[in-house]
Design a protein around this motif. Structure first.
Motif, mmCIF file in Angstrom:
data_model
loop_
_atom_site.group_PDB
_atom_site.id
_atom_site.type_symbol
_atom_site.label_atom_id
_atom_site.label_comp_id
_atom_site.label_asym_id
_atom_site.label_seq_id
_atom_site.Cartn_x
_atom_site.Cartn_y
_atom_site.Cartn_z
ATOM 1 N N ALA A 177 7.006 4.979 4.955
ATOM 2 C CA ALA A 177 6.386 3.510 4.543
ATOM 3 C C ALA A 177 6.250 3.495 3.348
ATOM 4 O O ALA A 177 6.281 2.314 2.586
ATOM 5 C CB ALA A 177 5.017 3.526 5.125
ATOM 6 N N LYS A 178 6.002 4.516 2.159
ATOM 7 C CA LYS A 178 5.879 4.420 0.736
ATOM 8 C C LYS A 178 7.263 3.856 0.157
ATOM 9 O O LYS A 178 7.577 3.075 -0.611
ATOM 10 C CB LYS A 178 5.623 5.601 0.248
ATOM 11 C CG LYS A 178 4.240 6.018 0.401
ATOM 12 C CD LYS A 178 3.932 7.388 -0.082
ATOM 13 C CE LYS A 178 2.419 8.128 0.118
ATOM 14 N NZ LYS A 178 2.124 9.325 -0.722
ATOM 15 N N VAL A 179 8.409 4.657 0.752
ATOM 16 C CA VAL A 179 9.960 4.165 0.211
ATOM 17 C C VAL A 179 10.229 2.828 0.582
ATOM 18 O O VAL A 179 10.459 1.958 -0.238
ATOM 19 C CB VAL A 179 10.778 5.353 0.808
ATOM 20 C CG1 VAL A 179 12.187 4.744 0.709
ATOM 21 C CG2 VAL A 179 10.713 6.707 0.515
ATOM 22 N N THR A 180 9.856 2.397 1.757
ATOM 23 C CA THR A 180 9.885 0.857 2.292
ATOM 24 C C THR A 180 9.129 -0.068 1.156
ATOM 25 O O THR A 180 9.616 -0.921 0.942
ATOM 26 C CB THR A 180 9.608 0.770 3.659
ATOM 27 O OG1 THR A 180 10.135 1.435 4.441
ATOM 28 C CG2 THR A 180 9.680 -0.620 4.189
ATOM 29 N N ALA A 181 7.986 0.350 1.007
ATOM 30 C CA ALA A 181 7.395 -0.464 0.082
ATOM 31 C C ALA A 181 7.699 -0.554 -1.571
ATOM 32 O O ALA A 181 7.955 -1.680 -1.962
ATOM 33 C CB ALA A 181 5.887 0.140 -0.039
ATOM 34 N N ASP A 190 0.698 -1.234 0.062
ATOM 35 C CA ASP A 190 0.123 0.015 -0.110
ATOM 36 C C ASP A 190 0.944 1.177 -0.084
ATOM 37 O O ASP A 190 1.672 1.548 0.691
ATOM 38 C CB ASP A 190 -1.069 -0.128 1.156
ATOM 39 C CG ASP A 190 -1.778 1.369 1.214
ATOM 40 O OD1 ASP A 190 -2.029 2.020 0.384
ATOM 41 O OD2 ASP A 190 -2.065 1.591 2.368
ATOM 42 N N ARG A 191 0.578 2.038 -1.043
ATOM 43 C CA ARG A 191 1.417 3.432 -1.134
ATOM 44 C C ARG A 191 0.469 4.506 -1.324
ATOM 45 O O ARG A 191 0.889 5.536 -1.635
ATOM 46 C CB ARG A 191 2.144 3.284 -2.332
ATOM 47 C CG ARG A 191 3.228 2.542 -2.192
ATOM 48 C CD ARG A 191 4.428 2.464 -3.402
ATOM 49 N NE ARG A 191 4.927 1.330 -3.807
ATOM 50 C CZ ARG A 191 5.548 1.004 -5.002
ATOM 51 N NH1 ARG A 191 5.461 1.839 -5.885
ATOM 52 N NH2 ARG A 191 5.849 0.016 -5.027
ATOM 53 N N THR A 192 -0.956 4.359 -0.705
ATOM 54 C CA THR A 192 -1.749 5.472 -0.845
ATOM 55 C C THR A 192 -1.894 6.461 0.251
ATOM 56 O O THR A 192 -2.578 7.248 0.312
ATOM 57 C CB THR A 192 -2.975 4.739 -1.054
ATOM 58 O OG1 THR A 192 -3.402 3.960 0.214
ATOM 59 C CG2 THR A 192 -3.325 3.783 -2.384
ATOM 60 N N HIS A 193 -0.996 6.023 1.495
ATOM 61 C CA HIS A 193 -0.995 6.836 2.348
ATOM 62 C C HIS A 193 -0.163 8.058 2.634
ATOM 63 O O HIS A 193 0.611 8.162 1.385
ATOM 64 C CB HIS A 193 -0.834 5.975 3.797
ATOM 65 C CG HIS A 193 0.176 5.072 3.843
ATOM 66 N ND1 HIS A 193 1.504 5.366 3.545
ATOM 67 C CD2 HIS A 193 0.319 3.793 3.351
ATOM 68 C CE1 HIS A 193 2.320 4.293 3.404
ATOM 69 N NE2 HIS A 193 1.662 3.361 3.310
#
Length: 75
Positions: free
Chosen positions: A11-15, A3-6
């Motif tokens: 967290a986006k970079v980790t994803a 999930d990269r919608t937040h």
């Protein structure tokens, strides 16, 4: 895909990194560690500023000193 919608950039970079590692393993790299090594090397050669390269090297060295490769510790 994770999930990269937040709005949490970390967290986006980790994803993105997790997805990329999985993609590299699916392309034939033997392990996630080898995929991470390749990704790290590719990232480092793109850094232009020596100060940033030094910080990366310092972090890598401190990570080894703190965790010694212990997989139970967070990356």
């Amino acid at each position: 895909m994770n999930d990269r919608t937040h709005d949490d950039v970390g967290a986006k970079v980790t994803a993105i990194v997790d997805d990329t590692l999985a993609d590299l393993v699916m392309l034939g790299l033997e392990s996630a560690d080898l995929a991470a090594e390749l990704l790290a090397c590719q990232a480092i050669v793109r850094v232009k500023e020596p100060e940033i390269i030094g910080r990366i090297a310092d972090y890598a060295e401190s990570f080894i000193e703190r965790y010694g490769g212990d997989e139970s510790e967070p990356a």
